[in-house]
Scaffold this motif. Structure first.
Motif, mmCIF file in Angstrom:
data_model
loop_
_atom_site.group_PDB
_atom_site.id
_atom_site.type_symbol
_atom_site.label_atom_id
_atom_site.label_comp_id
_atom_site.label_asym_id
_atom_site.label_seq_id
_atom_site.Cartn_x
_atom_site.Cartn_y
_atom_site.Cartn_z
ATOM 1 N N ALA A 23 12.134 13.720 7.656
ATOM 2 C CA ALA A 23 11.639 12.220 8.428
ATOM 3 C C ALA A 23 10.209 12.127 7.845
ATOM 4 C CB ALA A 23 11.629 13.162 9.896
ATOM 5 N N GLY A 24 9.560 13.289 7.431
ATOM 6 C CA GLY A 24 8.361 13.136 7.137
ATOM 7 C C GLY A 24 8.296 12.406 5.982
ATOM 8 N N ASP A 25 9.122 12.910 4.725
ATOM 9 C CA ASP A 25 9.205 12.286 3.364
ATOM 10 C C ASP A 25 9.673 10.836 3.737
ATOM 11 O OD1 ASP A 25 8.529 14.670 2.539
ATOM 12 O OD2 ASP A 25 10.606 15.261 1.735
ATOM 13 N N TRP A 26 10.731 10.581 4.362
ATOM 14 C CA TRP A 26 10.973 9.187 4.437
ATOM 15 C C TRP A 26 10.000 8.294 5.053
ATOM 16 C CZ3 TRP A 26 14.794 6.420 2.814
ATOM 17 C CH2 TRP A 26 16.244 6.926 2.105
ATOM 18 N N ALA A 27 8.982 8.822 6.027
ATOM 19 C CA ALA A 27 7.994 8.045 6.617
ATOM 20 C C ALA A 27 7.092 7.727 5.582
ATOM 21 C CB ALA A 27 7.563 8.495 7.883
ATOM 22 N N SER A 28 6.559 8.712 4.995
ATOM 23 C CA SER A 28 5.647 8.768 3.706
ATOM 24 C C SER A 28 6.182 7.665 2.819
ATOM 25 C CB SER A 28 5.466 9.972 3.016
ATOM 26 O OG SER A 28 5.046 10.953 3.945
ATOM 27 N N GLN A 29 7.253 7.604 2.264
ATOM 28 C CA GLN A 29 7.745 6.707 1.267
ATOM 29 C C GLN A 29 7.811 5.326 1.868
ATOM 30 O OE1 GLN A 29 8.740 6.982 -1.927
ATOM 31 N NE2 GLN A 29 7.774 9.023 -1.525
ATOM 32 N N ILE A 30 8.183 5.222 3.134
ATOM 33 C CA ILE A 30 8.391 4.041 3.593
ATOM 34 C C ILE A 30 6.738 3.141 3.725
ATOM 35 C CG2 ILE A 30 8.460 2.483 5.632
ATOM 36 C CD1 ILE A 30 11.078 4.456 6.241
ATOM 37 N N PHE A 31 5.926 3.915 3.806
ATOM 38 C CA PHE A 31 4.504 3.231 3.913
ATOM 39 C C PHE A 31 3.954 3.181 2.548
ATOM 40 C CE2 PHE A 31 4.360 5.097 8.387
ATOM 41 C CZ PHE A 31 3.867 3.968 9.030
ATOM 42 N N SER A 32 4.362 4.177 1.747
ATOM 43 C CA SER A 32 3.966 3.949 0.280
ATOM 44 C C SER A 32 4.577 2.482 -0.207
ATOM 45 C CB SER A 32 4.363 5.376 -0.228
ATOM 46 O OG SER A 32 3.376 6.276 0.015
ATOM 47 N N TRP A 33 5.789 2.595 -0.343
ATOM 48 C CA TRP A 33 6.449 1.517 -0.763
ATOM 49 C C TRP A 33 6.021 0.194 -0.049
ATOM 50 C CZ3 TRP A 33 8.951 1.016 -5.156
ATOM 51 C CH2 TRP A 33 9.350 2.251 -5.922
ATOM 52 N N GLY A 34 5.862 0.246 1.216
ATOM 53 C CA GLY A 34 5.472 -1.000 1.817
ATOM 54 C C GLY A 34 4.013 -1.448 1.407
ATOM 55 N N SER A 35 3.124 -0.424 1.504
ATOM 56 C CA SER A 35 1.732 -0.904 0.753
ATOM 57 C C SER A 35 2.011 -1.261 -0.430
ATOM 58 C CB SER A 35 0.752 0.070 1.027
ATOM 59 O OG SER A 35 1.233 1.373 0.273
ATOM 60 N N LEU A 36 2.646 -0.710 -1.457
ATOM 61 C CA LEU A 36 2.740 -1.161 -2.884
ATOM 62 C C LEU A 36 3.271 -2.493 -2.829
ATOM 63 C CD1 LEU A 36 2.921 -0.526 -5.867
ATOM 64 C CD2 LEU A 36 5.313 0.182 -5.536
ATOM 65 N N LEU A 37 4.373 -3.073 -2.038
ATOM 66 C CA LEU A 37 4.734 -4.402 -1.892
ATOM 67 C C LEU A 37 3.685 -5.473 -1.552
ATOM 68 C CD1 LEU A 37 8.310 -3.743 -0.806
ATOM 69 C CD2 LEU A 37 7.768 -4.131 -3.186
ATOM 70 N N ILE A 38 2.839 -5.006 -0.503
ATOM 71 C CA ILE A 38 1.869 -5.844 -0.183
ATOM 72 C C ILE A 38 0.847 -5.907 -1.296
ATOM 73 C CG2 ILE A 38 0.056 -6.048 1.539
ATOM 74 C CD1 ILE A 38 2.032 -4.734 3.582
ATOM 75 N N ILE A 39 0.342 -4.708 -1.865
ATOM 76 C CA ILE A 39 -0.504 -4.791 -3.143
ATOM 77 C C ILE A 39 -0.194 -5.745 -4.114
ATOM 78 C CG2 ILE A 39 -1.815 -3.332 -4.684
ATOM 79 C CD1 ILE A 39 -1.685 -1.151 -2.304
ATOM 80 N N VAL A 40 1.184 -5.493 -4.446
ATOM 81 C CA VAL A 40 1.533 -6.549 -5.693
ATOM 82 C C VAL A 40 1.331 -8.025 -5.338
ATOM 83 C CG1 VAL A 40 3.854 -7.111 -6.733
ATOM 84 C CG2 VAL A 40 3.429 -4.759 -6.421
ATOM 85 N N ARG A 41 1.361 -8.469 -3.958
ATOM 86 C CA ARG A 41 1.076 -9.712 -3.653
ATOM 87 C C ARG A 41 -0.153 -10.025 -3.552
ATOM 88 N NH1 ARG A 41 4.152 -13.163 -4.540
ATOM 89 N NH2 ARG A 41 3.630 -14.634 -2.677
ATOM 90 N N LEU A 42 -1.267 -8.914 -3.220
ATOM 91 C CA LEU A 42 -2.606 -9.074 -3.100
ATOM 92 C C LEU A 42 -3.441 -9.309 -4.502
ATOM 93 C CD1 LEU A 42 -3.490 -7.024 -0.167
ATOM 94 C CD2 LEU A 42 -3.396 -9.347 -0.223
ATOM 95 N N LEU A 43 -2.947 -8.548 -5.602
ATOM 96 C CA LEU A 43 -3.752 -8.208 -6.602
ATOM 97 C C LEU A 43 -3.030 -9.144 -7.724
ATOM 98 C CD1 LEU A 43 -4.057 -4.367 -6.842
ATOM 99 C CD2 LEU A 43 -5.846 -5.898 -6.078
ATOM 100 N N VAL A 44 -3.793 -9.720 -8.739
ATOM 101 C CA VAL A 44 -3.486 -10.392 -9.872
ATOM 102 C C VAL A 44 -2.699 -9.317 -10.888
ATOM 103 C CG1 VAL A 44 -5.035 -12.139 -9.630
ATOM 104 C CG2 VAL A 44 -5.587 -10.182 -10.946
ATOM 105 N N PRO A 45 -2.026 -9.816 -11.663
ATOM 106 C CA PRO A 45 -1.307 -8.718 -12.678
ATOM 107 C C PRO A 45 -2.258 -8.075 -13.381
ATOM 108 C CG PRO A 45 -0.136 -10.713 -12.574
ATOM 109 C CD PRO A 45 -1.524 -11.148 -11.794
ATOM 110 N N SER A 46 -3.303 -8.692 -13.791
ATOM 111 C CA SER A 46 -4.351 -7.664 -14.404
ATOM 112 C C SER A 46 -4.834 -6.475 -13.768
ATOM 113 C CB SER A 46 -5.474 -8.493 -15.225
ATOM 114 O OG SER A 46 -6.274 -9.202 -14.345
ATOM 115 N N ASP A 47 -5.148 -6.750 -12.596
ATOM 116 C CA ASP A 47 -5.864 -6.019 -11.321
ATOM 117 C C ASP A 47 -4.746 -4.807 -11.425
ATOM 118 O OD1 ASP A 47 -8.386 -6.925 -11.297
ATOM 119 O OD2 ASP A 47 -7.887 -7.955 -9.538
ATOM 120 N N PHE A 48 -3.560 -5.138 -10.912
ATOM 121 C CA PHE A 48 -2.491 -3.986 -10.720
ATOM 122 C C PHE A 48 -2.204 -3.111 -11.855
ATOM 123 C CE2 PHE A 48 1.831 -2.928 -10.131
ATOM 124 C CZ PHE A 48 1.779 -2.318 -8.846
ATOM 125 N N GLY A 49 -2.454 -3.967 -13.399
ATOM 126 C CA GLY A 49 -2.353 -3.198 -14.306
ATOM 127 C C GLY A 49 -3.417 -2.285 -14.554
#
Length: 172
Positions: A23-49
């Motif tokens: 449960a802890g691993d799944w919760a961690s992964q959900i938050f990590s992936w969720g934030s990654l998906l949002i960050i991909v939308r917030l940052l321009v490709p050069s910043d993400f790189g």
């Protein structure tokens, strides 16, 4: 039969421990992936790189900051309080050392990638090495005492805080 009852309690404890870790691993992964998906939308490709270049170095330094201290505590169960305190000091020093190593390596890494603005990104990213060194003893003690529920809650909380900090930094 006392042996059978003891075996059932151990089996139940093992199942509960595995369930909490999962449960802890799944919760961690959900938050990590969720934030990654949002960050991909917030940052321009050069910043993400640039962020991707900064985190390449992090896992190597994380190994230095923890240096196997949790495994030592689990393996050597009869460590005295003095030994545990010494390991805590070593963990704190290794966390600080790995951060200083990241600071020293930030400029050469930025030169290697031909990206001068990478230096502060590496330094800010690797600042997380200090608390990782500090938590190595407590993680080892909780693992040794099979406090997987508490470990899972801490891991999930860590994922939430890391996601919030990352999102906050990406928004600015």
């Amino acid at each position: 039969d006392p042996a059978t009852t003891s075996g059932r309690k151990l089996d139940r404890s093992l199942v509960h421990s595995l369930a909490w870790r999962a449960a802890g691993d799944w919760a961690s992964q959900i938050f990590s992936w969720g934030s990654l998906l949002i960050i991909v939308r917030l940052l321009v490709p050069s910043d993400f790189g640039m962020v991707a270049m900064a985190v390449i170095f992090f896992p190597f330094l994380r190994q230095i900051s923890e240096f196997g201290i949790p495994r030592i505590i689990v393996t050597f169960r009869d460590l005295s309080d003095e030994h545990i305190a010494e390991l805590n000091t070593v963990g704190a020093l290794l966390g600080g050392f790995s951060f200083l190593l990241a600071c020293a390596a930030a400029k050469p890494i930025a030169i290697f990638f031909k990206t001068p603005p990478l230096v502060p990104v590496i330094i800010v990213t690797c600042a997380a090495l200090i608390p990782l060194g500090l938590r190595s003893v407590s993680e080892g003690l909780l693992t040794r005492d099979m406090q997987f529920r508490l470990l899972s809650l801490y891991d999930a909380l860590n994922a939430v805080v890391a996601a919030a900090i990352t999102l906050g930094m990406a928004a600015f």
